[in-house]
Scaffold this active site. Structure first.
Site, mmCIF file in Angstrom:
data_model
loop_
_atom_site.group_PDB
_atom_site.id
_atom_site.type_symbol
_atom_site.label_atom_id
_atom_site.label_comp_id
_atom_site.label_asym_id
_atom_site.label_seq_id
_atom_site.Cartn_x
_atom_site.Cartn_y
_atom_site.Cartn_z
ATOM 1 C CE LYS A 164 -2.662 2.270 3.604
ATOM 2 N NZ LYS A 164 -3.637 2.098 4.697
ATOM 3 C CE LYS A 166 -0.686 5.937 5.030
ATOM 4 N NZ LYS A 166 -2.070 6.066 5.534
ATOM 5 C CG ASN A 194 -4.069 9.102 5.107
ATOM 6 O OD1 ASN A 194 -3.085 8.604 4.561
ATOM 7 N ND2 ASN A 194 -4.674 8.515 6.126
ATOM 8 C CD GLU A 217 -6.860 3.025 3.544
ATOM 9 O OE1 GLU A 217 -6.008 2.262 3.018
ATOM 10 O OE2 GLU A 217 -6.890 3.261 4.762
ATOM 11 C CG ASP A 242 -8.678 4.706 7.539
ATOM 12 O OD1 ASP A 242 -9.179 4.825 8.656
ATOM 13 O OD2 ASP A 242 -7.439 4.601 7.377
ATOM 14 C CE LYS A 266 -6.196 2.815 10.100
ATOM 15 N NZ LYS A 266 -5.546 4.100 9.805
HETATM 16 MG MG MG Z 1 -5.923 4.841 5.754
#
Ligand code: MG
Length: 385
Positions: A164, A166, A194, A217, A242, A266
């Site tokens: 993954k 970023k 994010n 994501e 997320d 999470k």
């Molecule tokens: Mg994330």
């Protein structure tokens, strides 16, 4: 059997990262780790970890807000009270608006304590069905795409089958293209923004469709469900949520608006295991695959995550790779014997593949911090109750 905690020792430890970790929100160079020690009848009943970050660049919480909420509201709510199940602690804490990571640290400690009292593993108590879980490897942003390629190849070399990356505006299509070319199509590749983009970027983001990504994501900010739904219509790549998902009700919103096809759970972000299980069950009913994300936890936090990831709906590899890979010093046993992911017999049991992490099978969370390391690293400490 009742669950009663008499006092909680709250500690902050500082642990540098091996390599700075950069997301679209900022760079982490040192983890300020918040540890809770739950005590009953003068003995340690459980250790838990609050995963809030140093800055409010993931969600609104930070270690300082979490410390304040645990000390002033969460601990006084539960201390000295008798609970029959850990779910009751979740209910008791639910008067606290927001601050899910602060609440989760307390609630998850009760789950570990309950498992230990029943002499079962945390995974068993949660309803887990696996004795090992698959992990991918997450790469922070680097300005140099060569460095991203190098890190991706190192992960594949180490045995990971999912990488993954970023991403952020200006560091997306080109590094993703380079990494995909380097690792080939046999390795699953996903990207995580994010929340760094806007719906106006949809044409640009659609260029990522060319790389066969498992997911994109959190492309847009957490609360932009309507825009996420619109973006998903314009993309072939499945959107994974997320930061958007704090409750099971957020999953209902996602489903109603078509705002995502995959969910990253999470436990800290959603207030603990009670809500994590509700989200998991709802996703399972609706055919939404889930996976367990990471917060650069210590080995203790990772063990909690591995237990959760053993539930049946966690069908995609999580961010469960060993804490020692990114922390200069983990807090589990000095020789690594307590590190579930590094224990040789466990690794053997799981096969030679580095990407499989054994789920701890001892009673409770199955691992414990080395108190010498904890004492060495402690910067502040307060005893509550
Ligand atoms: Mg994330």
């Amino acid at each position: 059997m009742t669950l009663r905690v008499d006092s909680i020792v709250l500690r902050e430890l500082r642990i540098p990262l091996r390599t700075p970790f950069r997301t679209s929100g900022g760079t982490t160079t040192e983890r300020r780790v918040c540890l809770l020690e739950l005590l009953a009848d003068g003995e340690t009943a459980a250790w838990s970890e609050c995963v809030a970050g140093e800055r409010p660049d993931y969600t609104a919480e930070t270690i300082d807000t979490a410390w304040h909420v645990i000390e002033t509201y969460a601990a006084p709510t539960v201390l000295g009270r008798e609970f029959l199940t850990p779910r009751q602690t979740y209910e008791a804490l639910s008067w606290i608006r927001g601050h899910p990571m602060a609440r989760a640290a307390v609630e998850m400690g009760y789950w570990a304590m309950a498992a230990r009292r029943q002499d079962v593993s945390l995974a068993t108590l949660l309803g887990g069905v696996r004795d090992r879980v698959e992990s991918g490897r997450t790469l922070g942003i680097d300005d140099d795409p060569d460095v991203m390629v190098e890190r991706a190849l190192a992960a594949v070399e180490a045995g990971y089958r999912k990488v993954k990356m970023k991403i952020e505006p200006g560091r997306d299509v080109e590094p993703v293209r380079r990494v995909r070319e380097a690792i080939g199509l046999d390795v699953a590749l996903s990207v995580d923004a994010n929340g760094a983009y806007r719906l106006e970027d949809s044409e640009h983001l659609a260029r990522l469709d060319a790389f066969g990504l498992t997911m994109l994501e959190q492309p847009l900010p957490a609360r932009d469900f309507a825009a996420l739904g619109e973006l998903q219509k314009r993309l072939a790549t499945p959107i994974c949520l997320d930061e958007s998902i704090e409750t099971a009700d957020d999953v209902r919103t996602m489903l109603a608006l078509g705002a995502g096809k995959i969910v990253n759970i999470k436990p800290g972000r959603v207030g603990g295991f009670t809500e994590s299980i509700a989200i998991h069950d709802l996703c399972l009913e609706n055919g939404i695959p889930v996976w367990c994300g990471g917060m650069l936890e210590t080995g203790l936090g990772r063990a909690y995550n591995a237990a959760l990831a053993s539930l049946p709906g966690f069908t995609l590899p999580g961010d469960l790779y060993p804490a020692r890979d990114y922390l200069a010093r983990d807090i589990l046993d000095a020789d690594g014997a307590g590190d579930v992911a590094a224990a040789a017999p466990a690794r053997e049991k799981a096969g030679s593949h580095a990407s499989f992490i054994p789920v701890p099978d001892g009673p409770g969370v199955g691992v414990a911090p080395d108190t010498t390391i904890v004492d060495e690293r402690t910067q502040r400490e307060v005893r509550l109750g």
